[in-house]
Write an enzyme that holds these catalytic residues in place. Sequence first.
Site, PDB file in Angstrom:
ATOM      1  N   PHE A 186     132.799  36.186   3.506  1.00 26.54           N
ATOM      2  CA  PHE A 186     133.804  37.164   3.096  1.00 26.54           C
ATOM      3  C   PHE A 186     134.247  36.916   1.659  1.00 26.54           C
ATOM      4  O   PHE A 186     134.308  35.771   1.214  1.00 26.54           O
ATOM      5  CB  PHE A 186     135.018  37.064   4.021  1.00 26.54           C
ATOM      6  CG  PHE A 186     134.693  37.383   5.452  1.00 26.54           C
ATOM      7  CD1 PHE A 186     134.678  38.693   5.895  1.00 26.54           C
ATOM      8  CD2 PHE A 186     134.384  36.376   6.348  1.00 26.54           C
ATOM      9  CE1 PHE A 186     134.364  38.994   7.212  1.00 26.54           C
ATOM     10  CE2 PHE A 186     134.069  36.660   7.673  1.00 26.54           C
ATOM     11  CZ  PHE A 186     134.057  37.976   8.101  1.00 26.54           C
ATOM     12  N   GLU A 187     134.604  37.992   0.975  1.00 25.77           N
ATOM     13  CA  GLU A 187     135.009  37.880  -0.424  1.00 25.77           C
ATOM     14  C   GLU A 187     136.251  37.019  -0.620  1.00 25.77           C
ATOM     15  O   GLU A 187     136.527  36.543  -1.713  1.00 25.77           O
ATOM     16  CB  GLU A 187     135.250  39.260  -1.026  1.00 25.77           C
ATOM     17  CG  GLU A 187     136.397  40.022  -0.397  1.00 25.77           C
ATOM     18  CD  GLU A 187     136.508  41.440  -0.978  1.00 25.77           C
ATOM     19  OE1 GLU A 187     136.854  41.559  -2.156  1.00 25.77           O
ATOM     20  OE2 GLU A 187     136.251  42.408  -0.249  1.00 25.77           O
ATOM     21  N   THR A 188     137.013  36.831   0.441  1.00 24.30           N
ATOM     22  CA  THR A 188     138.207  35.995   0.358  1.00 24.30           C
ATOM     23  C   THR A 188     137.874  34.511   0.276  1.00 24.30           C
ATOM     24  O   THR A 188     138.745  33.703  -0.034  1.00 24.30           O
ATOM     25  CB  THR A 188     139.082  36.227   1.601  1.00 24.30           C
ATOM     26  OG1 THR A 188     138.224  36.262   2.751  1.00 24.30           O
ATOM     27  CG2 THR A 188     139.819  37.544   1.483  1.00 24.30           C
ATOM     28  N   GLY A 189     136.618  34.151   0.581  1.00 24.64           N
ATOM     29  CA  GLY A 189     136.219  32.766   0.407  1.00 24.64           C
ATOM     30  C   GLY A 189     135.793  32.038   1.660  1.00 24.64           C
ATOM     31  O   GLY A 189     135.423  30.868   1.591  1.00 24.64           O
ATOM     32  N   ASN A 218     137.989  43.061  -7.557  1.00 23.93           N
ATOM     33  CA  ASN A 218     138.628  41.834  -7.055  1.00 23.93           C
ATOM     34  C   ASN A 218     138.197  40.600  -7.838  1.00 23.93           C
ATOM     35  O   ASN A 218     139.010  39.729  -8.150  1.00 23.93           O
ATOM     36  CB  ASN A 218     138.299  41.633  -5.579  1.00 23.93           C
ATOM     37  CG  ASN A 218     139.391  42.185  -4.675  1.00 23.93           C
ATOM     38  OD1 ASN A 218     140.513  42.426  -5.121  1.00 23.93           O
ATOM     39  ND2 ASN A 218     139.069  42.379  -3.417  1.00 23.93           N
TER      40      ASN A 218
END
Lengths: 253, 253, 325, 325
Positions: A49-52, D107
């Site tokens: 996920f792009e959140t890490g 982002n």
Amino acid sequence: MNYTLREMMTIMAAREISDGDIVFCGTGISLVAAMAAKYITAPNSIIFFETGAIDSQLEEIPMSVADPRVMYSAASNGGLLEAFATMQNRITGDRVIGILGAAQIDKYGNLNSTAIGDYFRPVTRFSGSGGACDVASFVPRCLIFMQHEKRKFPKKVDYLTSPGYLDGPGAREKAGLMPGGPTAVITNLGLMRFDQETKEMYLAHYYPGTTPQKILDNMEFEVDISRATEARPPTLNELNILREKVDPQKLIL
Amino acid sequence: MNYTLREMMTIMAAREISDGDIVFCGTGISLVAAMAAKYITAPNSIIFFETGAIDSQLEEIPMSVADPRVMYSAASNGGLLEAFATMQNRITGDRVIGILGAAQIDKYGNLNSTAIGDYFRPVTRFSGSGGACDVASFVPRCLIFMQHEKRKFPKKVDYLTSPGYLDGPGAREKAGLMPGGPTAVITNLGLMRFDQETKEMYLAHYYPGTTPQKILDNMEFEVDISRATEARPPTLNELNILREKVDPQKLIL
Amino acid sequence: MSADQGKVMALDEAIRSYVKDGCHISIGGFTLSRNPMAAVYEIIRQKIRGLHCYAHSNGTGVDELVGGGCIAKLEIAYGGNAKSAPTCIRFKTAIQRGEIQFEDYTNYQMALRFHAGAMGVPFITTRSSFGTDIVNKWGFSKEMREKDPKIPDNKLVVLDNPFGNWGNASKVILIPAINPDVTIIHVQKADKFGTCRMMGLAYADVDQAKAARNVIVTCEELVGSEELRAEPEFNQIPFIHVSAVVPIPFGAYPTACYRYYDYDPQYLSQHSAFAKVDKLYREYLDKFIFGVKDHQGLLNLVGKVQLEKIKADPRTGYATGLDRK
Amino acid sequence: MSADQGKVMALDEAIRSYVKDGCHISIGGFTLSRNPMAAVYEIIRQKIRGLHCYAHSNGTGVDELVGGGCIAKLEIAYGGNAKSAPTCIRFKTAIQRGEIQFEDYTNYQMALRFHAGAMGVPFITTRSSFGTDIVNKWGFSKEMREKDPKIPDNKLVVLDNPFGNWGNASKVILIPAINPDVTIIHVQKADKFGTCRMMGLAYADVDQAKAARNVIVTCEELVGSEELRAEPEFNQIPFIHVSAVVPIPFGAYPTACYRYYDYDPQYLSQHSAFAKVDKLYREYLDKFIFGVKDHQGLLNLVGKVQLEKIKADPRTGYATGLDRK
């Protein structure tokens, strides 16, 4: 056998994922497809996920890429910088397949998820890029989920949020982008690919119960339908996986 | 009262540190000075290392900035990127005082810690910049430890590793550097500062037992000695702190 | 590679697979801490030659690689190793004799260059070193750079700030990314797939690993994935970056491994004495490196008594009260 | 400020001290996790106006600040908030009505801009967004940029790679740093001086904090420094970056705080229903924000039963089996 169009779309996407792929996921149907792939074609694929969060153990379906459910038992929980570097970096980035959605797509696979109408005073404002433009810029393969409606397949997108093949062959490289671009557009009616030479969208598969002409009727631009074949419906096994293993709470499907 | 020249040098440096300063430290005498300052003038100063340790609790003297002793009970243990960003960033960087050493220094406080002679086939090769050039580039105040010998105070350094005032007033800004530059050079004979206008080194203090002339005799270039006064020797309290609290094992002093 | 075994390999096999003559390499750690010394000694033992090495301050390891004759080109910020060798002795000797090609950077610049490599951008920005010989003196000539596709065309580039005076900066320095063929790091804990947990300072290990085409992780302990995944936020490197995992207790010896053991001041200072004299250094290599089969062989020569002395105190993470004079 | 108290402050005092009309602000968290909601609601309660806000995907918090009338200018990558609001409703409404000025980024770009701010460089590099309207359409005009010293002269700059084809890149995009006047983050644990320990994903909180002139940390638990210093490598933010520490249990509610509580799907979906109708949204603000003295007041309206439902399961860190339909 009965199945919904969303189930069909999910399975069509899952089949595009190869074993060992690193799958960049959003939420909703794209996540369900990635989760399903792990049971079907790609047991060693890695969801990230792009959140890490990398290789999260998804006991429950997250509703956002920042949902605590993506953090549980991951290999690592980093942050945005690490996640996008994984894709921008060619060493790991070349192994990533992205799954995106959008409000509009043109024949070169360029996506709009920002606004319909004027940028400054839009008729409809959407969320904006998030990480979509980054993913579309960096990774060699992208799957795109769309609803097949005329206004969503316009000749020109109102705002070009995420790059497909821009204006055709060689355009990505000329602009400065890495090679790559969308590999498949998966809708409620069929699956489209992009011609190797022209980089234009063409119809590869139509779902049982629809026709290539019906698909053309739902697009503003024309695509080649000469190569289209009927898609293989989901198997019983595939449906069982979706219904029993991936989304038993029916949060998405 | 008896004291060594190294003790004198250490105390001279410690007195330059103000309460609340973030002190960039190497090892050896510079570290001992920073540790001593916490007992003397600057109880709330913060010692930090280029390796990423911030506010380490130094129960024993580390022999390297990567020594496990700097990791113990720090506020955080990061890495090189974080440490240097703390100095490059003006928000925290403006609070940092650096302590450096070198093989050569010129009248503008430019330092050589790389090589004597030709760069490619040096007579003597030293360690090189490490973080010294970064610190000298970023922080508003620097203390420099030197041994007072003619060859170490040349008219021109053989290799300019770390920037002082380069070639004079306005040169840092013109080159692209942040304002700042060395504030004091502390040697075994005295303490030099830099003129506000000319940015040239001048003698501010000579130690008891030496003379301005003797200091001049140990430098290749001439400095103004008209403002020089005798340095205040270490107090009993200061010496006790060095000997009992900071370096009881006599690893450095 | 079977799923059971994950990426676990023997050290000699890992080095043979990923460290080739002439390849571009970086190693983790800093001066006398957490250098992957077992791997360094194995590289020397395998007589690998012509390495192009990138180093910030990888003191002990890089000096041995230089001394072992493995390095042809060196991009470096700092060749020092604390009290026992303020300037690393074999490094100093090699440069003074013109035996290696080298180019100087700063520690921040080297860390940033690995960061850029990990990010996948060709260069990154800093405000360090304007007006210095770091910018003005290139170790590698323009001609050499243009001939070799594995070296960037410029050492550093000064650029006027295209955003006006944004950030109060009139200019910036652009520094080129590094993407080593292989990075070797030594960590406290890893699982068999290569997910890593480092304790204490991480230096630039994470970016060095993520920037590299292949990564060899040596570790003190091979642990179960579930142990590391209980707190994923404290695992600095996920397995996707790692090619080989090699469990080697004391794999950083004679440098320190926080919470496991301290550096060995006795080994390091003896080493310095050897390093100062060519003949003694050759004898040292013959005895401690070539004379043993593997790292355990070196540890046997050092002896249990000495290893016991440097064992980390659980409270401080180092050998409290160790004689370091 | 006494040493005993450290930097601990009441929330209303911290907001009053550091969040001024017109100031440039960023908040931590991501969509429905770890937004500093208590602080967001206090900003609304204090009727602070004209904020210039920088956001990657700070869904819940930014949407409330927009709805509360606090934001005049917004640089943003993503204004969405999961199922309950695929596009944040007050954000969408404000843009469609032309009530705020805005500019779109990605982002990664927003994360990089904070990273550059934390590093102290005027800009940083990426290869994202070539050929798109992210590059071609500027929300803030060149004239507006040149007049306002707190906005960089360009949105983005495309630069030919000065290192030849190094990194296989012919061009790069330069993006300007962000240095907010104030960043507010909510963390699981902090000590009274501001050293922070975050659990789960850190998003871009660390760089957002380090880039800011002032940092307000709200935390679930105020803990002793010795607890955090026992493992310094897992403290993401050292105290030197922090201006104020405010302990507020449930300070991220209605967003999630990993290992403490989940997001509240019921609050968020009710909120969406309110947000769709101006009148209902005003009533919502009047009741839940202006109608209470502080965050505890809002929590009291929500009620203990509901808060109990979202309590985190110690095994998973979230509320296992929570009804999220």
